[in-house]
Every structure is written in C-alpha cells, then in structure tokens.
Design a protein around this motif. Structure first.
Motif, PDB file in Angstrom:
ATOM      1  N   PRO A  36      31.250 -54.564 -54.450  1.00 37.66           N
ATOM      2  CA  PRO A  36      31.779 -53.757 -53.792  1.00 37.66           C
ATOM      3  C   PRO A  36      31.700 -54.004 -52.195  1.00 37.66           C
ATOM      4  CG  PRO A  36      30.257 -52.329 -54.759  1.00 37.66           C
ATOM      5  CD  PRO A  36      30.509 -53.915 -55.439  1.00 37.66           C
ATOM      6  N   LEU A  37      30.630 -54.576 -51.897  1.00 35.16           N
ATOM      7  CA  LEU A  37      30.116 -54.624 -50.390  1.00 35.16           C
ATOM      8  C   LEU A  37      30.876 -55.866 -49.694  1.00 35.16           C
ATOM      9  CD1 LEU A  37      26.219 -54.424 -50.081  1.00 35.16           C
ATOM     10  CD2 LEU A  37      28.035 -52.898 -49.013  1.00 35.16           C
ATOM     11  N   LEU A  38      31.823 -56.665 -50.330  1.00 33.87           N
ATOM     12  CA  LEU A  38      32.397 -57.713 -50.020  1.00 33.87           C
ATOM     13  C   LEU A  38      33.580 -57.133 -49.241  1.00 33.87           C
ATOM     14  CD1 LEU A  38      32.192 -60.327 -52.978  1.00 33.87           C
ATOM     15  CD2 LEU A  38      31.121 -60.396 -50.795  1.00 33.87           C
ATOM     16  N   SER A  39      33.880 -55.976 -49.652  1.00 32.11           N
ATOM     17  CA  SER A  39      35.046 -55.160 -48.634  1.00 32.11           C
ATOM     18  C   SER A  39      34.761 -55.211 -47.056  1.00 32.11           C
ATOM     19  CB  SER A  39      35.406 -53.990 -49.118  1.00 32.11           C
ATOM     20  OG  SER A  39      34.130 -52.930 -49.092  1.00 32.11           O
ATOM     21  N   PHE A  40      33.476 -55.493 -46.641  1.00 32.71           N
ATOM     22  CA  PHE A  40      33.006 -55.490 -45.443  1.00 32.71           C
ATOM     23  C   PHE A  40      33.050 -56.789 -44.865  1.00 32.71           C
ATOM     24  CE2 PHE A  40      31.347 -51.342 -47.178  1.00 32.71           C
ATOM     25  CZ  PHE A  40      31.766 -50.495 -46.135  1.00 32.71           C
ATOM     26  N   GLU A  41      33.102 -57.000 -43.748  1.00 35.64           N
ATOM     27  CA  GLU A  41      33.172 -58.174 -43.074  1.00 35.64           C
ATOM     28  C   GLU A  41      31.803 -58.539 -42.453  1.00 35.64           C
ATOM     29  OE1 GLU A  41      35.025 -60.859 -39.416  1.00 35.64           O
ATOM     30  OE2 GLU A  41      35.954 -59.118 -39.687  1.00 35.64           O
ATOM     31  N   LYS A  42      31.432 -57.234 -41.862  1.00 33.35           N
ATOM     32  CA  LYS A  42      29.745 -57.316 -41.334  1.00 33.35           C
ATOM     33  C   LYS A  42      29.274 -56.050 -42.101  1.00 33.35           C
ATOM     34  CE  LYS A  42      30.087 -59.798 -36.985  1.00 33.35           C
ATOM     35  NZ  LYS A  42      29.821 -59.790 -35.574  1.00 33.35           N
TER      36      LYS A  42
END
Length: 299
Positions: free
Chosen positions: A174-180
């Motif tokens: 799920p963290l892959l939804s953030f660019e940073k």
C-alpha cells in the motif's frame, strides 16, 4: 615471550577450554597447557584459574588479554609494513569501515587514492562501531568511516558526504501509492531494522530520524547486519526497510521498490572518525580527498 604463546593464550581465553583451544591451534591439550604455564611463569602471575571442570581468566588474565591483543596487532602491523615496503610503498593508512558502508563513493575514493598517491598503501578493515572505537584507541587503525553520530571521549569526526534516507517496499504494498513516503505512514507497517550492535550506525540513524519527528518507531519484524539481508527480507514480505540510498541501490532486487522519504526528513551524514590529535600528512590528504569525492557526488 614467544609470539606463539600469546596466540595460544588468546585462543584459550576465548574458548575457556584447553581441549577446544587445542583443536583450534592443532596441538594436543597437554603441550598447550604447558605453554600457558610457561607464559605465567615468565610473567610471574596466574592468568587462568583452573578447576576440574572449568577454567576462567583471573583479573591479571583479563588485563593481559588486552595487552596480548595489542602486542600481536603491533607485530602484525610491523610485518605488513615491511612487506609493503618491499613492494615499494612509502606510507600506509589503516581505515576501518563500519555499518556495511561499501558504497560507490568509497570505491571512487579508493580509486582516487591509488591514482593520486600510489605509494601509500590503504588497508581496509570491516568492523562494528564498537570495534572501531577500540581499534582507534589501540592504534590498530588510523581512522574509521561510520554514520553513527555518537562520539567517544578522545575522538573527533568530520563529515565526508551525506546520503538520503529511502524506504524499501515489497511489490503490491500500500505504500506504493506515495511518490515520497511520509514517516507517519511508515509507522503503520512492520520494519526491517539494522542490528543495534552489528550495524549500530544504521540503527542509530533510524532511531534518531523518527525521534526528531516525534514519530514512534514502527514494530520491528527483524534485525539485520546490513542492507543486503534487509533487501532479501523485504522481498520475502517480512516488512519494509529503512536505509540509505547509496547502500540500498547496490542491492537492487526485482521484488523490491525503492521510494524516497519526504523532503522534510534530513539527509544522513557519513563521518570519518579519528583520534583527537593532529593527523598524519597521509591521513590529512585522505580526508580532503574523501570530502572532494562527496562534493562531486552531491553537486
């Protein structure tokens, strides 16, 4: 005092068993025991307290263990220096490398040393931060690289370069939804963390980063000795990893995605640590060279 006897004593002090120590040095227990007794006789002290079932070091033995290590290190250093002189070297530097800092900048630094100062031998020794501190105190190394910000009495450090923290994430996370990645999102997931002793610099950098942002440290899934095992465990789905960009990218894995943290998280410094005394000319040039390498990379 025979060098061989010093080596025998250190093995016995480590094993606390004549049979196990004898197996390591490839002699019988009886002559090994005699050698230790000869050493005790020459020193005029008892180094070992012997019982039927156990042996342990006396206080004199504890003290002599450190002195024996220092003497053997001195002899090894003398041997290395004369062998280096035979090969044409005119100077030497003994550099400790902690926190698994085998990275591109260090490779460039060593290559530049060979190019600009070919007659100075540079020996690299991998070690923990605690081992680095002891090695500096015992004149076993001239300087050491670490990301640990702590400083023991009698030591100084200089920044040679900085590095951005990154997050190693398994595929379909799920963290892959953030660019940073914001740190407040990291705390929702289990973390693969550097071991507090084997890689204490990385451990300290992670704790300091979360502490400065008043963000609690995430649940720890596993402790690792460096970035390579961290990437393996992240790929296997054990958790996410927190590391330094230059290190993580050395161990690219097809099942791991690397994302930067948000810009408000500061970069981590790599230090060269040494005794608080004027450095040798060779070491001074080495430090300057390292800082120039850092400037080129970060420019």
């Amino acid at each position: 005092m025979r060098i061989r006897h010093l080596h025998y004593f250190l093995v016995v002090a480590e094993e606390l068993s004549f049979s196990r120590a004898a197996a390591r040095v490839h002699i019988e227990p009886s002559p090994l025991s005699r050698a230790i007794k000869e050493l005790e006789s020459e020193l005029g002290v008892r180094l070992l307290q012997r019982t039927k079932r156990h042996i342990h070091l006396t206080w004199a033995g504890e003290v002599f263990r450190e002195e024996a290590r220092r003497m053997l290190s001195f002899m090894e250093g003398a041997q290395n220096r004369v062998q280096a002189a035979e090969k044409g070297y005119r100077g030497r530097l003994r550099i400790g490398l902690t926190d698994s800092l085998a990275q591109p900048r260090f490779t460039k630094l060593l290559a530049r040393c060979r190019e600009e100062e070919p007659f100075t031998q540079v020996k690299i020794v991998e070690m923990t931060v605690n081992e680095m501190v002891k090695a500096l105190a015992h004149d076993q190394i001239d300087a050491g690289f670490t990301v640990h910000t702590g400083l023991s009495t009698g030591l100084i450090k200089e920044v040679v370069w900085t590095d951005r923290p990154v997050i190693a994430i398994p595929k379909n996370h799920p963290l892959l939804s953030f660019e940073k990645i914001p740190l407040r999102e990291v705390v929702r997931h289990t973390l693969i963390l550097c071991h507090p002793e084997l890689c204490s610099g990385g451990y300290e950098v992670t704790h300091r980063t979360f502490r400065e942002f008043t963000v609690p440290l995430p649940e720890i899934a596993e402790y690792v000795s460096g970035h390579e095992p961290m990437m393996m465990l992240v790929a296997a789905g054990y958790g996410i990893g927190f590391g330094l960009e230059s290190q993580v990218t050395l161990y690219n894995h097809p099942d791991v995605i690397i994302r930067p943290v948000t810009d408000d998280v500061p970069s981590a410094a790599t230090f060269i640590t040494m005794l608080d005394q004027p450095p040798s000319e060779e070491l001074s040039r080495f430090i300057t060279r390292a800082q120039r390498v850092g400037e080129v990379v970060t420019a």
